[in-house]
Motif scaffolding. Structure first.
Motif, PDB file in Angstrom:
ATOM      1  N   GLY A 314       0.885   8.135  28.282  1.00 56.82           N
ATOM      2  CA  GLY A 314      -0.507   8.067  27.840  1.00 56.82           C
ATOM      3  C   GLY A 314      -0.653   8.477  26.385  1.00 56.82           C
ATOM      4  N   ARG A 315       0.049   9.524  25.991  1.00 58.42           N
ATOM      5  CA  ARG A 315       0.008   9.940  24.583  1.00 58.42           C
ATOM      6  C   ARG A 315       0.595   8.856  23.688  1.00 58.42           C
ATOM      7  N   ALA A 316       1.644   8.193  24.160  1.00 56.84           N
ATOM      8  CA  ALA A 316       2.256   7.117  23.371  1.00 56.84           C
ATOM      9  C   ALA A 316       1.282   5.960  23.174  1.00 56.84           C
ATOM     10  N   GLU A 317       0.484   5.643  24.197  1.00 52.85           N
ATOM     11  CA  GLU A 317      -0.526   4.591  24.047  1.00 52.85           C
ATOM     12  C   GLU A 317      -1.493   4.919  22.923  1.00 52.85           C
ATOM     13  N   ASP A 318      -1.944   6.161  22.869  1.00 50.26           N
ATOM     14  CA  ASP A 318      -2.871   6.570  21.806  1.00 50.26           C
ATOM     15  C   ASP A 318      -2.225   6.414  20.439  1.00 50.26           C
ATOM     16  N   ARG A 319      -0.956   6.792  20.330  1.00 50.39           N
ATOM     17  CA  ARG A 319      -0.282   6.691  19.040  1.00 50.39           C
ATOM     18  C   ARG A 319      -0.004   5.230  18.666  1.00 50.39           C
ATOM     19  N   ILE A 320       0.215   4.388  19.661  1.00 51.82           N
ATOM     20  CA  ILE A 320       0.411   2.961  19.377  1.00 51.82           C
ATOM     21  C   ILE A 320      -0.873   2.358  18.803  1.00 51.82           C
ATOM     22  N   ARG A 321      -1.995   2.749  19.349  1.00 53.11           N
ATOM     23  CA  ARG A 321      -3.264   2.237  18.810  1.00 53.11           C
ATOM     24  C   ARG A 321      -3.467   2.716  17.373  1.00 53.11           C
ATOM     25  N   GLU A 322      -3.113   3.956  17.092  1.00 51.89           N
ATOM     26  CA  GLU A 322      -3.181   4.433  15.706  1.00 51.89           C
ATOM     27  C   GLU A 322      -2.162   3.690  14.845  1.00 51.89           C
ATOM     28  N   GLY A 323      -1.012   3.369  15.431  1.00 51.75           N
ATOM     29  CA  GLY A 323       0.000   2.615  14.699  1.00 51.75           C
ATOM     30  C   GLY A 323      -0.463   1.218  14.338  1.00 51.75           C
ATOM     31  N   MET A 324      -1.282   0.626  15.191  1.00 54.22           N
ATOM     32  CA  MET A 324      -1.845  -0.686  14.871  1.00 54.22           C
ATOM     33  C   MET A 324      -2.730  -0.596  13.638  1.00 54.22           C
ATOM     34  N   VAL A 325      -3.506   0.470  13.555  1.00 56.33           N
ATOM     35  CA  VAL A 325      -4.345   0.679  12.365  1.00 56.33           C
ATOM     36  C   VAL A 325      -3.465   0.859  11.133  1.00 56.33           C
ATOM     37  N   ALA A 326      -2.385   1.666  11.283  1.00 53.08           N
ATOM     38  CA  ALA A 326      -1.489   1.893  10.153  1.00 53.08           C
ATOM     39  C   ALA A 326      -0.846   0.583   9.701  1.00 53.08           C
ATOM     40  N   TYR A 327      -0.455  -0.258  10.649  1.00 55.63           N
ATOM     41  CA  TYR A 327       0.188  -1.524  10.312  1.00 55.63           C
ATOM     42  C   TYR A 327      -0.775  -2.457   9.586  1.00 55.63           C
ATOM     43  N   ASP A 328      -2.000  -2.553  10.098  1.00 55.47           N
ATOM     44  CA  ASP A 328      -2.989  -3.412   9.440  1.00 55.47           C
ATOM     45  C   ASP A 328      -3.323  -2.897   8.045  1.00 55.47           C
ATOM     46  N   THR A 329      -3.413  -1.584   7.918  1.00 55.52           N
ATOM     47  CA  THR A 329      -3.707  -1.000   6.605  1.00 55.52           C
ATOM     48  C   THR A 329      -2.572  -1.271   5.627  1.00 55.52           C
ATOM     49  N   LEU A 330      -1.344  -1.204   6.127  1.00 57.18           N
ATOM     50  CA  LEU A 330      -0.192  -1.497   5.274  1.00 57.18           C
ATOM     51  C   LEU A 330      -0.245  -2.941   4.777  1.00 57.18           C
ATOM     52  N   GLN A 331      -0.670  -3.873   5.639  1.00 57.18           N
ATOM     53  CA  GLN A 331      -0.790  -5.265   5.210  1.00 57.18           C
ATOM     54  C   GLN A 331      -1.844  -5.409   4.111  1.00 57.18           C
ATOM     55  N   GLU A 332      -2.918  -4.647   4.209  1.00 60.11           N
ATOM     56  CA  GLU A 332      -3.948  -4.678   3.155  1.00 60.11           C
ATOM     57  C   GLU A 332      -3.364  -4.200   1.829  1.00 60.11           C
ATOM     58  N   ILE A 333      -2.538  -3.131   1.882  1.00 60.73           N
ATOM     59  CA  ILE A 333      -1.937  -2.618   0.653  1.00 60.73           C
ATOM     60  C   ILE A 333      -0.964  -3.631   0.075  1.00 60.73           C
ATOM     61  N   ARG A 334      -0.208  -4.300   0.941  1.00 58.96           N
ATOM     62  CA  ARG A 334       0.739  -5.293   0.465  1.00 58.96           C
ATOM     63  C   ARG A 334       0.026  -6.479  -0.187  1.00 58.96           C
ATOM     64  N   THR A 335      -1.145  -6.815   0.348  1.00 58.79           N
ATOM     65  CA  THR A 335      -1.928  -7.911  -0.225  1.00 58.79           C
ATOM     66  C   THR A 335      -2.564  -7.509  -1.546  1.00 58.79           C
ATOM     67  N   ASN A 336      -3.099  -6.278  -1.588  1.00 57.36           N
ATOM     68  CA  ASN A 336      -3.758  -5.784  -2.789  1.00 57.36           C
ATOM     69  C   ASN A 336      -3.279  -4.359  -3.081  1.00 57.36           C
ATOM     70  N   PRO A 337      -2.215  -4.182  -3.866  1.00 59.26           N
ATOM     71  CA  PRO A 337      -1.665  -2.847  -4.131  1.00 59.26           C
ATOM     72  C   PRO A 337      -2.665  -1.885  -4.775  1.00 59.26           C
ATOM     73  N   ASP A 338      -3.755  -2.406  -5.369  1.00 59.16           N
ATOM     74  CA  ASP A 338      -4.729  -1.544  -6.034  1.00 59.16           C
ATOM     75  C   ASP A 338      -5.869  -1.114  -5.112  1.00 59.16           C
ATOM     76  N   ASN A 339      -5.768  -1.421  -3.833  1.00 61.79           N
ATOM     77  CA  ASN A 339      -6.818  -1.071  -2.875  1.00 61.79           C
ATOM     78  C   ASN A 339      -6.753   0.433  -2.579  1.00 61.79           C
ATOM     79  N   ALA A 340      -7.547   1.209  -3.288  1.00 62.23           N
ATOM     80  CA  ALA A 340      -7.510   2.667  -3.159  1.00 62.23           C
ATOM     81  C   ALA A 340      -7.976   3.127  -1.786  1.00 62.23           C
ATOM     82  N   ALA A 341      -8.955   2.461  -1.215  1.00 66.43           N
ATOM     83  CA  ALA A 341      -9.467   2.856   0.104  1.00 66.43           C
ATOM     84  C   ALA A 341      -8.396   2.671   1.174  1.00 66.43           C
TER      85      ALA A 341
END
Length: 533
Positions: A314-341
């Protein structure tokens, strides 16, 4: 989709080479220290029997060291060949202690091994003794840096993911060196090596006494082995307990699997002595437990809970959902390295990026994973329970057996009863393979219990493998297993030959001229004396 057959074959290949290599490492560590102890006794007493003992065990050490080097080199190449993405992803962290091990520890050990073998007639007694202790120091340093690297894989501290380079990078090298897991693994592993060396010397000495050969050397070697072995066996158990306690803090799923603890027990949790898996191979259908003992051993507390597998999933499920956010955020940075937010948001969630990568087994677009896929990825964090459960109990049982074994022989040695009981001498010889059973079991628990991670919580094993073809791995795996098996047989034959020949007065043929290097490197036998003349 990732070819899991290729991943599994890559795992099998690395496991095979690592397990073969670690046949030689603990004996190298143990023999290096024990022959240094024997030579110290020779320098202090001047008694020739201790010099002969050092020469004899040193010869066996040399054969074992050479085989350890031959089997260890291949492992380092595999990081680039079989685990190329692992090397890219964490090479900045893992490569540093690996390089230090090669440059400082291995060269230190190898250099002074040469002086150990060729310096008996060229160095003073004290000078040669210093060389022998430096050989032992080099062997221990070699283990230290390898275990710092491995400890970081178990508990990745002092490093951070850089979204610009797409790599883990060192932020605090001191934290990497003094990693709690690495230090606990180091003292436990080295103690196991000392125990292995003590059992080896004791077993061969028992054989000599059974055959009534080299009695004085065998009796003195047995006294040293019994004393050193008892101290090592006690250390192995105590330091193993410390290693388990550290794992409870940093690798809770591994501990839950080792204990076959599917459900969280009220504190303090019981300790399961034996258990039988249920019909589906899951939670035990029958078990014998000792109340409170599990909680006291693993948490050293009467109030702290030991979480079970289902809660940890159950704890791993919660961290996987947070990992999905981290992965999507990483894609945003890769697309626009100047995205400070996006960078600010990534700073908060990047520690769960590895859990997001677990979804790569099921789909490429991690951010769109379904609840079912998230649940399957969370269940993947559970290693195979029952192999870990029984392997741990084999290792632990052998640890306590060696305490009793060496306590008995320490007592008998103090009474001068080394040669009065032939059945016990046969037992002393028969225990020879048991240290390797315990040691290989320990490494199986450490590495198999970490799955599905190659770096705990950071990089899944399937994501770290190279994109090799099935037949590439089948051929190379078959080749390595065959080659290593041949090397192992050769080592056994060499050691048996040396043991049959027994201790010599000289390690190398004194009759040979200095330019006859090949002849000078041969042990003294009637044949080599004739060749030298």
């Amino acid at each position: 989709m990732i070819d899991m057959t290729v991943v599994e074959l890559s795992r099998w290949q690395f496991a095979a080479t690592a397990m073969y290599h670690f046949i030689f490492v603990p004996l190298t560590i143990g023999l290096s220290v024990m022959m240094a102890i024997m030579e110290s006794t020779y320098v202090m007493t001047g008694r020739e029997v201790w010099r002969k003992a050092t020469l004899f065990w040193g010869t066996l050490f040399g054969v074992n060291f050479a085989m350890g080097v031959a089997t260890g080199i291949v492992m380092e190449f595999q990081f680039g060949m079989n685990w190329s993405y692992y090397s890219h992803y964490v090479g900045d962290v893992f490569g540093a202690p690996l390089a230090i091990e090669g440059l400082m520890a291995f060269f230190l050990e190898a250099t002074f091994i040469g002086l150990f073998f060729f310096g008996w007639d060229r160095l003073s007694k004290v000078g040669h003794l210093v060389v022998t202790w430096l050989v032992a120091l080099g062997a221990n340093f070699s283990a230290l840096w390898i275990l710092i690297a491995n400890g970081w894989m178990q508990n990745p501290v002092g490093a951070k993911f850089n979204p610009d380079t797409m790599r883990m990078e060192v932020t605090d090298f001191v934290a990497v060196i003094f990693n709690q897991v690495a230090q606990a693994k180091f003292v436990h592993t080295v103690s196991a090596g000392y125990l292995c060396g003590a059992v080896f010397i004791f077993a061969i000495s028992s054989l000599f006494l059974l055959q009534q050969r080299h009695v004085e050397l065998a009796k003195r070697s047995m006294v040293v082995a019994a004393s050193f072995g008892l101290a090592s066996a006690l250390s192995v158990v105590v330091l193993g307990d410390e290693s388990g306690y550290v794992a409870t803090e940093h690798q809770k799923m591994k501990i839950a699997a080792i204990e076959a603890s599917y459900h969280t027990e009220p504190a303090p949790a019981p300790w399961t002595v034996i258990a039988i898996p249920g019909p589906d191979g899951g939670a035990p259908s029958f078990s014998i437990q000792v109340p409170w003992m599990g909680g006291l051993i693993t948490t050293r507390s009467l109030t702290q809970e030991l979480p079970g597998i289902e809660e940890l999933v159950g704890r791993a499920e919660d961290r996987i959902r947070e990992g999905m956010v981290a992965y999507d955020t990483l894609q945003e940075i890769r697309t626009n390295p100047d995205n400070a937010a996006a960078r600010a948001r990534f700073e908060e969630v990047w520690p769960d990026l590895g859990y997001g990568l677990l979804l790569k087994k099921y789909r490429d677009d991690v951010g769109n994973a379904t609840d079912e896929e998230i649940r399957m990825a969370a269940e993947d964090t559970v290693p195979d329970v029952w192999p870990l459960f029984w392997t741990f109990r084999i290792m632990m049982g052998l640890g306590f057996f060696f305490i009793a074994f060496f306590a008995l022989w320490f007592y008998r040695a103090s009474r001068g009863w080394l040669t009065t009981n032939r059945p016990l001498l046969w037992l002393g010889f028969a225990v020879l393979p048991l240290p390797w059973v315990a040691i290989e079991s320990g490494w199986f628990i450490a590495e198999f219990g970490r799955q599905p991670w190659v770096v705990e919580g950071v990089l899944p094993t399937f994501y770290a493998a190279s994109g090799l073809h099935f037949w590439d791995l089948v051929i190379s795996l078959s080749f390595f297993v065959t080659l290593y098996s041949i090397l192992f047989v050769i080592m056994i034959m060499l050691m048996v030959k040396i043991i049959k020949a027994g201790p010599q007065d000289k390690l190398f043929a004194a009759e040979a001229d200095d330019q006859d290097f090949v002849i000078a490197a041969l042990p003294v036998t009637p044949a080599t004396k004739e060749l030298g003349s």
